[in-house]
Design an enzyme around this catalytic site. Sequence first.
Site, short mmCIF file in Angstrom:
data_model
loop_
_atom_site.label_atom_id
_atom_site.label_comp_id
_atom_site.label_asym_id
_atom_site.label_seq_id
_atom_site.Cartn_x
_atom_site.Cartn_y
_atom_site.Cartn_z
CE LYS A 95 7.09 -11.22 -1.75
NZ LYS A 95 5.91 -11.62 -0.96
CG ASN A 96 6.72 -15.31 -1.54
OD1 ASN A 96 6.75 -14.30 -0.84
ND2 ASN A 96 5.88 -15.44 -2.55
CB CYS B 137 -4.25 -8.50 1.62
SG CYS B 137 -3.89 -9.79 0.43
NE ARG C 71 4.17 -5.86 1.13
CZ ARG C 71 3.09 -6.32 1.75
NH1 ARG C 71 1.94 -5.73 1.55
NH2 ARG C 71 3.17 -7.34 2.56
CG ASP D 187 2.87 -15.11 -6.22
OD1 ASP D 187 1.72 -14.74 -5.94
OD2 ASP D 187 3.65 -15.61 -5.38
NE ARG E 203 -3.08 -13.87 1.02
CZ ARG E 203 -1.85 -13.53 0.72
NH1 ARG E 203 -1.57 -12.28 0.52
NH2 ARG E 203 -0.90 -14.42 0.62
#
Length: 421
Positions: A22-23, A115, A398, A306, A120
């Site tokens: 994803k990233n 978030c 997500r 993560d 952030r």
Amino acid sequence: MESFLIKGGVPLHGEVTISGSKNAALPIMAATLLTDEPCVIRHVPDLSDTRFMAQILQSLGATVKFKNGTLNVRANKIRGYADYDLVRKMRGSICIMGPLLGRLCKARVSLPGGCIIGARPINLHLKGFASLGAKIEIEGGYVDATAKKLAGSAVFLGGRAGSTVLGTANVMMAATLADGVTVIESAACEPEVVDLANFLNTMGAKISGAGGPTITITGVGRLHGAKYEVIPDRIETATFAIAAAATNGEIMIHGARADHLRAVLDKLNEAGVKIENRGGNLAVRRNGKLKSADVTTLPHPGFPTDVQAQLMALLALAPGISIITERIFESRFMHVSELARLGADIEIEGPSAIVKGGRPLSGAPVMASDLRASAALVIAGLAAKGTTQVNRIYHLDRGYENMDAKLRKLGARIQRVEENS
Ligand code: EPU
């Protein structure tokens, strides 16, 4: 809203194939804005975040087709404006700013806001754009960056918590079309930054040093279309390895990159998990009893933030005291109180969580708060006795492609249900 219903206590067995990262995919998708020629990106995970990024590209004027993991983009004519409704839904969408500024010399993008895991800020992204000669103005919740022509320069991107992944990506993308040479110091070294640099080089950019703290970008006149395949998701890999260990199972992970996961593999080994690289596949099983371990999250090649929540779920099962220190995001411990609902004994002391591991977990309804916290709750639910309902799994959707189907294939008893059913 949907939930997962998990009947825990079943050891995972079998094989799982890792999806595209994803990233890595998100900034690579944004980078397609740098050319008016067609780009084809393969191994793009089908997630709400990647579908959303596809929508953003469309809203900026690109033609996008996303099917069976392949994304076709043609950003023939684009506009440099992304409004609040687009950016607020996904913080990662800030990485459109570098390509817009690089290609159009102007970008007007809504400030993303914080978030659940932290404030952030994007000050380092803006510092980088300013070093390239962009004039930055913030008004009405929007950042306006404009330049007559970007000019290469030396940019130091180290911040409060070290390097910045998307900040490095943004400045690198903007610099590809700048006049002259840009040198990013204290650049993020994450594999996703390397993947983006490789994609940009395939488009005709001149980037060297990605993967280390100094990245050099020699500006070129234009970039062309390219075909590219995204790297496997190292965080998904770690999540499945931890789930197998937490359930005392034995699995084979296909399509993963062990070289992207050194710190995680080392820590799992210390915690009593045996991971062997067999012809490019990772064989995961426990090596006797789980053991406590201390860990601090750091930028790559350190232990990734993560994977902090997922490791905490595992260490809650390991007898003894483990200390987990979070150094990247200031409030990334939302999973602690939910893990406690399953019986884990964890206290927060400043940036550290003290895990008194080894207590048996038992199923309960829990609430997912963010993507990786959700994964930790699923792991704990798989290991717990009885039934766990993980609510608000849209967070999980997500960033994990078909997680429930992949787990079912490994023998887990997990179902996707409507929250109140
Ligand atoms: N920071 C600043 N100023 C900035 C930018 C960052 O102070 O201008 C600080 C942040 O507040 C944080 C630290 O620097 O304390 C690192 O943040 P970074 O910028 O590296 O995070 P990011 O690029 O916004 C990406 C991933 C995150 C992952 C982090 C760290 C994407 C889309 N997101 O975010 O992924 O946690 O790097 O590795 O690539 C996730 O997938 O669950 C996720 C949150």
